[in-house]
Design an enzyme around this catalytic site. Structure first.
Site, mmCIF file in Angstrom:
data_model
loop_
_atom_site.group_PDB
_atom_site.id
_atom_site.type_symbol
_atom_site.label_atom_id
_atom_site.label_comp_id
_atom_site.label_asym_id
_atom_site.label_seq_id
_atom_site.Cartn_x
_atom_site.Cartn_y
_atom_site.Cartn_z
ATOM 1 C CE LYS A 132 -40.747 -29.308 -16.084
ATOM 2 N NZ LYS A 132 -41.961 -29.032 -16.880
ATOM 3 C CE LYS A 167 -38.521 -29.239 -12.083
ATOM 4 N NZ LYS A 167 -38.790 -27.776 -11.924
ATOM 5 N NE ARG A 217 -43.599 -18.640 -16.094
ATOM 6 C CZ ARG A 217 -44.482 -19.499 -16.586
ATOM 7 N NH1 ARG A 217 -45.411 -19.080 -17.428
ATOM 8 N NH2 ARG A 217 -44.429 -20.770 -16.252
ATOM 9 N NE ARG A 232 -45.921 -19.151 -11.448
ATOM 10 C CZ ARG A 232 -45.296 -19.922 -12.331
ATOM 11 N NH1 ARG A 232 -45.979 -20.589 -13.227
ATOM 12 N NH2 ARG A 232 -43.986 -20.020 -12.316
ATOM 13 N NE ARG A 240 -48.545 -29.774 -6.991
ATOM 14 C CZ ARG A 240 -49.585 -30.442 -7.493
ATOM 15 N NH1 ARG A 240 -49.479 -31.010 -8.688
ATOM 16 N NH2 ARG A 240 -50.713 -30.549 -6.821
ATOM 17 C CG ASP A 280 -41.440 -20.942 -14.051
ATOM 18 O OD1 ASP A 280 -41.963 -19.886 -14.458
ATOM 19 O OD2 ASP A 280 -41.925 -22.067 -14.252
ATOM 20 C CD GLU A 288 -40.496 -26.005 -14.787
ATOM 21 O OE1 GLU A 288 -41.240 -25.604 -15.719
ATOM 22 O OE2 GLU A 288 -40.854 -26.835 -13.940
ATOM 23 C CG ASN A 290 -42.265 -22.272 -18.423
ATOM 24 O OD1 ASN A 290 -42.861 -23.339 -18.316
ATOM 25 N ND2 ASN A 290 -41.693 -21.662 -17.401
#
Length: 323
Positions: A132, A167, A217, A232, A240, A280, A288, A290
């Site tokens: 993050k 978050k 993603r 997603r 979410r 993301d 984000e 990852n």
């Protein structure tokens, strides 16, 4: 022939239908590499070097169908104790949480890296690039956001932007993510819970309405952008899009904006030795980066007939040849 070690969660806990680590193992096996697996508790340091209790692991031919039919689809031997330096490549595929056990594992993997092992992703970058917080390196690409444990700072941010996502810094799979709208009476209890009594830093981001079109993603392999994304889509009533939170994965080609974001980040990822990452994107914003255990390979492979695992193995092999 290469020896490759996957540091993973308990093997039996892997999700057969969608686990990316299995796709990467299968890609390595198709190159006739020897695949080994272990958990982070199997790593240890003794007499100046990292060692490991590793198990030789094989996915049997047609393993996915065998697994679905509850037939024997893998075999494991060992574990046997050996120096970590016996492996050409170590894939760090342990899921978060990013806790002290995880950090200690990166120290052990860092010693293996010093001994000449290619560790994916580079251990010091796993520590430095919180998934993050790392987005703060690209402020022009992110939504309005703040990272704080102070109640006043977080409340002020919510007052300014009115519709906010809160978050944790160390979560995954959509866990602990809250959307708090204007005049929501739960604001303070959400903040108190996430910050563990205002003792732990959390992230607040302005809510992006484009989440209805998916949390996209985008995967990068040694800085090269995979030309498809998995959008997603949140289920009804959810903010979410995470697949683990019930989202639906829809494959798409990258938009022009997706490409621009990925290409802006790519050189930094390569410089830091982040060979396999998943960024993301919601709407036009990076949310984000990852680096610990990127997923969605299986979904993209299936929907577009590609083989991301083989591309990653080829890139890692090339890095070893160049070293």
């Amino acid at each position: 022939m290469r020896n490759i070690l996957f540091v993973i969660d308990p093997f039996e806990s892997l999700t057969i239908k969608k686990d990316t680590s299995l796709a990467l193992m299968w890609a390595a096996e198709r190159r006739s590499w020897q695949v080994f697996t272990c958990e982070i508790g199997d790593l240890f340091w003794v007499n100046g070097a990292t060692e490991v209790f590793a198990q030789r692991t094989r996915l049997h031919e047609d393993w996915e169908n065998k697994a679905n039919k509850q037939q024997t689809w893998f075999s494991r031997e060992g574990p046997e104790r050996c120096p970590a330096s016996e492996f050409d490549i170590i894939m760090m595929r342990k899921d978060p949480p990013f806790d002290m056990d995880y950090i200690n594992a990166t120290y052990l993997l860092g010693e293996a890296e010093k001994a000449g092992v290619l560790v994916c992703n580079r251990p010091n970058s796993l520590r430095d690039c919180n998934e993050k917080f790392f987005t703060t390196s690209f402020p022009d690409l992110t939504p309005n956001q703040v990272i704080s444990q102070r109640e006043d700072v977080l409340v002020d941010f919510h007052t300014q932007y009115r519709d906010v996502i809160f978050k944790p810094l160390d979560g995954m799979g959509g866990k602990g993510i809250f959307r708090v709208r204007e005049d929501d009476p739960n604001l303070h209890v959400v903040l108190e819970t996430l910050t563990q009594g205002f003792q732990t830093q959390i992230v607040a981001q302005e809510f992006i309405p484009d989440i209805v079109n998916g949390d996209k993603r985008i995967l990068l392999v040694n800085g090269k952008v995979i030309p498809y994304v998995l959008a997603r889509i949140p289920k009804a009533g959810e903010a979410r899009g995470n697949l683990a939170a019930g989202g639906t994965g829809v494959g798409q080609e990258l938009s022009e904006n997706d490409v621009q974001i990925a290409e802006a980040i790519s050189p930094v990822l390569v410089e830091r030795g982040l060979y396999f990452t998943g960024i993301d994107v919601i709407g036009n914003y990076l949310t984000e980066i990852n680096v610990t255990c990127p997923t969605c390979v299986r979904e993209l492979d299936e929907q577009f007939g590609i083989d991301i695992g083989s591309q990653l193995m080829a890139e890692l092999d090339s890095l070893l040849v160049e070293a």
